[in-house]
Design a protein around this motif. Structure first.
Motif, PDB file in Angstrom:
ATOM      1  N   GLU A 171     -34.853  46.702  10.921  1.00  0.00           N
ATOM      2  CA  GLU A 171     -35.444  45.521  11.567  1.00  0.00           C
ATOM      3  C   GLU A 171     -36.205  44.677  10.554  1.00  0.00           C
ATOM      4  N   PHE A 172     -36.934  45.334   9.663  1.00  0.00           N
ATOM      5  CA  PHE A 172     -37.705  44.618   8.651  1.00  0.00           C
ATOM      6  C   PHE A 172     -36.773  43.877   7.703  1.00  0.00           C
ATOM      7  N   GLU A 173     -35.719  44.537   7.262  1.00  0.00           N
ATOM      8  CA  GLU A 173     -34.767  43.861   6.374  1.00  0.00           C
ATOM      9  C   GLU A 173     -34.125  42.670   7.073  1.00  0.00           C
ATOM     10  N   ALA A 174     -33.838  42.814   8.363  1.00  0.00           N
ATOM     11  CA  ALA A 174     -33.263  41.692   9.110  1.00  0.00           C
ATOM     12  C   ALA A 174     -34.237  40.522   9.174  1.00  0.00           C
ATOM     13  N   GLN A 175     -35.524  40.816   9.324  1.00  0.00           N
ATOM     14  CA  GLN A 175     -36.539  39.758   9.325  1.00  0.00           C
ATOM     15  C   GLN A 175     -36.577  39.043   7.978  1.00  0.00           C
ATOM     16  N   LEU A 176     -36.488  39.809   6.907  1.00  0.00           N
ATOM     17  CA  LEU A 176     -36.480  39.213   5.569  1.00  0.00           C
ATOM     18  C   LEU A 176     -35.264  38.304   5.388  1.00  0.00           C
ATOM     19  N   ARG A 177     -34.121  38.775   5.792  1.00  0.00           N
ATOM     20  CA  ARG A 177     -32.891  38.000   5.612  1.00  0.00           C
ATOM     21  C   ARG A 177     -32.876  36.757   6.492  1.00  0.00           C
ATOM     22  N   GLU A 178     -33.571  36.819   7.610  1.00  0.00           N
ATOM     23  CA  GLU A 178     -33.638  35.662   8.499  1.00  0.00           C
ATOM     24  C   GLU A 178     -34.269  34.466   7.792  1.00  0.00           C
ATOM     25  N   ASN A 179     -35.150  34.739   6.823  1.00  0.00           N
ATOM     26  CA  ASN A 179     -35.807  33.656   6.099  1.00  0.00           C
ATOM     27  C   ASN A 179     -34.851  32.882   5.202  1.00  0.00           C
ATOM     28  N   GLY A 180     -33.628  33.344   5.086  1.00  0.00           N
ATOM     29  CA  GLY A 180     -32.651  32.611   4.297  1.00  0.00           C
ATOM     30  C   GLY A 180     -32.401  31.204   4.805  1.00  0.00           C
ATOM     31  N   LYS A 181     -32.754  30.956   6.059  1.00  0.00           N
ATOM     32  CA  LYS A 181     -32.577  29.600   6.595  1.00  0.00           C
ATOM     33  C   LYS A 181     -33.465  28.593   5.890  1.00  0.00           C
ATOM     34  N   SER A 182     -34.498  29.075   5.182  1.00  0.00           N
ATOM     35  CA  SER A 182     -35.386  28.188   4.434  1.00  0.00           C
ATOM     36  C   SER A 182     -35.092  28.195   2.938  1.00  0.00           C
ATOM     37  N   TYR A 183     -34.014  28.847   2.538  1.00  0.00           N
ATOM     38  CA  TYR A 183     -33.678  28.901   1.111  1.00  0.00           C
ATOM     39  C   TYR A 183     -33.265  27.521   0.628  1.00  0.00           C
ATOM     40  N   HIS A 184     -33.528  27.241  -0.635  1.00  0.00           N
ATOM     41  CA  HIS A 184     -33.314  25.881  -1.132  1.00  0.00           C
ATOM     42  C   HIS A 184     -31.851  25.492  -1.255  1.00  0.00           C
ATOM     43  N   ILE A 185     -30.943  26.394  -0.936  1.00  0.00           N
ATOM     44  CA  ILE A 185     -29.534  25.996  -0.859  1.00  0.00           C
ATOM     45  C   ILE A 185     -29.345  24.938   0.229  1.00  0.00           C
ATOM     46  N   HIS A 186     -30.267  24.914   1.196  1.00  0.00           N
ATOM     47  CA  HIS A 186     -30.177  23.960   2.308  1.00  0.00           C
ATOM     48  C   HIS A 186     -30.950  22.668   2.045  1.00  0.00           C
ATOM     49  N   HIS A 187     -31.641  22.581   0.921  1.00  0.00           N
ATOM     50  CA  HIS A 187     -32.389  21.359   0.619  1.00  0.00           C
ATOM     51  C   HIS A 187     -31.404  20.196   0.408  1.00  0.00           C
ATOM     52  N   PRO A 188     -31.713  19.013   0.919  1.00  0.00           N
ATOM     53  CA  PRO A 188     -30.790  17.879   0.768  1.00  0.00           C
ATOM     54  C   PRO A 188     -30.403  17.591  -0.681  1.00  0.00           C
ATOM     55  N   PHE A 189     -31.322  17.799  -1.623  1.00  0.00           N
ATOM     56  CA  PHE A 189     -30.988  17.531  -3.017  1.00  0.00           C
ATOM     57  C   PHE A 189     -29.951  18.530  -3.517  1.00  0.00           C
ATOM     58  N   ASN A 190     -30.095  19.792  -3.132  1.00  0.00           N
ATOM     59  CA  ASN A 190     -29.104  20.784  -3.529  1.00  0.00           C
ATOM     60  C   ASN A 190     -27.771  20.532  -2.836  1.00  0.00           C
ATOM     61  N   VAL A 191     -27.812  20.139  -1.573  1.00  0.00           N
ATOM     62  CA  VAL A 191     -26.578  19.796  -0.858  1.00  0.00           C
ATOM     63  C   VAL A 191     -25.871  18.647  -1.568  1.00  0.00           C
ATOM     64  N   MET A 192     -26.633  17.674  -2.013  1.00  0.00           N
ATOM     65  CA  MET A 192     -26.062  16.552  -2.749  1.00  0.00           C
ATOM     66  C   MET A 192     -25.374  17.042  -4.029  1.00  0.00           C
ATOM     67  N   LEU A 193     -26.020  17.938  -4.750  1.00  0.00           N
ATOM     68  CA  LEU A 193     -25.434  18.475  -5.979  1.00  0.00           C
ATOM     69  C   LEU A 193     -24.112  19.186  -5.699  1.00  0.00           C
ATOM     70  N   ASN A 194     -24.096  20.003  -4.648  1.00  0.00           N
ATOM     71  CA  ASN A 194     -22.944  20.859  -4.410  1.00  0.00           C
ATOM     72  C   ASN A 194     -21.815  20.188  -3.646  1.00  0.00           C
ATOM     73  N   THR A 195     -22.055  18.992  -3.148  1.00  0.00           N
ATOM     74  CA  THR A 195     -20.987  18.267  -2.439  1.00  0.00           C
ATOM     75  C   THR A 195     -20.413  17.124  -3.266  1.00  0.00           C
ATOM     76  N   GLY A 196     -20.823  17.045  -4.530  1.00  0.00           N
ATOM     77  CA  GLY A 196     -20.219  16.069  -5.424  1.00  0.00           C
ATOM     78  C   GLY A 196     -20.796  14.684  -5.368  1.00  0.00           C
ATOM     79  N   HIS A 197     -21.965  14.527  -4.773  1.00  0.00           N
ATOM     80  CA  HIS A 197     -22.548  13.201  -4.618  1.00  0.00           C
ATOM     81  C   HIS A 197     -23.658  12.909  -5.623  1.00  0.00           C
ATOM     82  N   ALA A 198     -23.876  13.800  -6.564  1.00  0.00           N
ATOM     83  CA  ALA A 198     -24.933  13.598  -7.550  1.00  0.00           C
ATOM     84  C   ALA A 198     -24.417  12.800  -8.739  1.00  0.00           C
TER      85      ALA A 198
END
Length: 273
Positions: A24-51
């Motif tokens: 349960e604790f590990e699942a709670q830790l992994r749930e925080n992945g929704k706030s990882y910077h892979i989801h930041h708009p600037f990173n999304v821009m980099l990875n979608t070819g718009h930079a």
């Protein structure tokens, strides 16, 4: 084997609520992945070819400040850790970034230049010079403050908490793989040799996750302690997100520090204390 007596030091008090199980604790830790910077708009821009090339170079130059801080952070954790087994495993992180050299029986030397050098090669691959990467001239104050906060936390926190803060690595393989999958397609002007850092970190990050997760799951055995660890993980996620906020302001919105009063780069370049 991690020494249980040392690992148990300074565990947060039990407030009476039942602790989560390890799963349960590990699942709670992994749930925080929704706030990882892979989801930041600037990173999304980099990875979608718009930079733009300027935005990519700005990102690489600023992330270099984070790269050179990683072994300093890890050395601080080791300095505060009395457990030899933990230090023996943790020191590999420093070698991964700083590199290492040792002599072979035939008299030759084996050299691994390390992740920091690989990051410099990434910078050169995107059009930066070694000098402008390593002299930190492009590092924004917001990035500097975020990274420095992380290093200072590692120096002052209990070693178990500082070690656990590295668990954003849970989500790192995905971000490295996404760059390897998308950047060559979107940015053919980048020298492919520069991607070696991402390829190398795929395996290293998975290994580091296993070690850091073992420490975390063994150390936090009360609900209060587990919830504190979630806050520590969020603190680290905030650092990574804040770095991209600063880069977005400067390179995407064209609002670098002091943009309203001057076009010059007047911000400080680092103060040695």
């Amino acid at each position: 084997m991690i020494r249980a007596d040392i690992l148990a030091e300074s565990i947060a008090a039990d407030d009476g609520r039942p602790a989560w199980s390890r799963d349960e604790f590990e699942a709670q830790l992994r749930e925080n992945g929704k706030s990882y910077h892979i989801h930041h708009p600037f990173n999304v821009m980099l990875n979608t070819g718009h930079a733009t090339p300027e935005q990519i170079r700005g990102w690489v130059a600023n992330r270099y400040y984070y790269q050179i801080a990683i072994p300093v952070k890890d050395a601080a954790i080791m300095a505060n850790c009395p457990d030899r087994e933990v230090r023996r495993g943790w020191v590999q992180r420093i070698l991964d970034h700083d590199g290492f050299e040792y002599g072979l029986p035939n008299g030759e030397k084996f050299l691994d230049a390390g992740g920091i050098e690989a990051w410099i090669r990434l910078g050169e691959a995107v059009g930066l010079t070694r000098a402008e990467i390593t002299d930190l001239r492009h590092v924004l104050p917001g990035v500097r403050f975020a990274v420095d906060a992380y290093v200072n936390f590692a120096r002052r926190a209990r070693w178990q908490e500082a070690a656990s803060s590295s668990l954003t690595e849970l989500f790192a393989p995905q971000i490295h793989q996404s760059r390897l999958d998308s950047w060559p397609q979107h940015y053919p002007w980048i020298d492919p040799a520069g991607y070696e850092y991402f390829r190398t970190r795929l395996g290293q990050a998975r290994r580091d996750v296993e070690h850091g997760l073992a420490i975390t799951l063994q150390h936090y055995t009360t609900r209060e302690g587990q919830e504190r660890m979630l806050e520590i993980l969020q603190f680290k996620l905030d650092i990574l997100w804040s770095m991209l906020d600063a880069m977005s302001m400067a390179y995407e919105l064209k609002r670098p520090p002091y943009h309203s009063v001057t076009e010059q780069r007047v911000w400080h370049k680092g103060i040695t204390l």
